[in-house]
Design an enzyme around this catalytic site. Sequence first.
Site, PDB file in Angstrom:
ATOM      1  N   TYR A 163     -23.934 -12.408  11.557  1.00 52.54           N
ATOM      2  CA  TYR A 163     -24.900 -13.397  12.042  1.00 52.54           C
ATOM      3  C   TYR A 163     -26.021 -12.714  12.831  1.00 52.54           C
ATOM      4  O   TYR A 163     -27.215 -12.983  12.623  1.00 52.54           O
ATOM      5  CB  TYR A 163     -24.184 -14.424  12.918  1.00 52.54           C
ATOM      6  N   LYS A 167     -30.157 -12.493  12.078  1.00 56.62           N
ATOM      7  CA  LYS A 167     -31.177 -12.925  13.030  1.00 56.62           C
ATOM      8  C   LYS A 167     -32.075 -11.766  13.443  1.00 56.62           C
ATOM      9  O   LYS A 167     -33.272 -11.944  13.693  1.00 56.62           O
ATOM     10  CB  LYS A 167     -30.512 -13.556  14.256  1.00 56.62           C
TER      11      LYS A 167
END
Length: 264
Positions: A163, A167
Amino acid sequence: MTALPQAPGRLSGRVALVTGGSRGIGRAIALALAADGAAVAVNYRSGSAEAAEVVAEIEAAGGRAVALAADVAEPAEADALVERTIAELGGLHILVNNAGIARDGLLYSMGPEDWLAVMRVNFGGTFNCTKAAMGHLMGQRAGAIVNISSVMGERGWTGESNYAASKGAINAFTRCSAIELARFGVRVNAVLPGFAPTELVGGLLAREGGKGVKRQIPMRAFARVEEVARVTAFLASDDAAYMTGSLMTVDGGAAAVLGVGAPL
């Protein structure tokens, strides 16, 4: 119910597309943009009922909105999404790349499909929709793109390697696309939320109601989705006319410290 302003808002006459707009932060952003006067295309992949509820709320308050299904991880669907937004709402001035997923887990036990799926949706969706919309925005020599990233893209956390990497890619992409699009009058910025109680981070906050996480936030509180939405609306508006390539944290000070309180 979110009431729209009686006087024309700062986004009056503009059309916004919000990916992943049926729930969580995306829903709050769609409502905030509508409250500022924008017509809003609420994109969803599987939450048709939730997207319809967002549209109904905007329309009940006097705004214009439409729900549009698309998997933004697929380039062809992202292209069609932008085309339908322009056709159904009469233009496109604001793109909010918000769609995202999480598959948390320790790196040691993470399979290839876990990082690839997260990267395809989170960064791939941002890339695909930006690519799909940029020709139109460049042609009118005006527009604002706001990418919803995360403080995870600038820091680290156990179980968040895939994740956080997705990002981090969005943050780098924000800076680079801002440079390329600046001469066409198109601004690109990112919002980096901290911990907000949404489905996406539900696993992190499940233990003791997230008390262990909250102790490590200087303001000792989680972000409300409406707070993230207001910063997004600001970046989409002319109030941020001289801002591009910026990464704005909305995290209660979390990114300013290495960590406080007891380990998780």
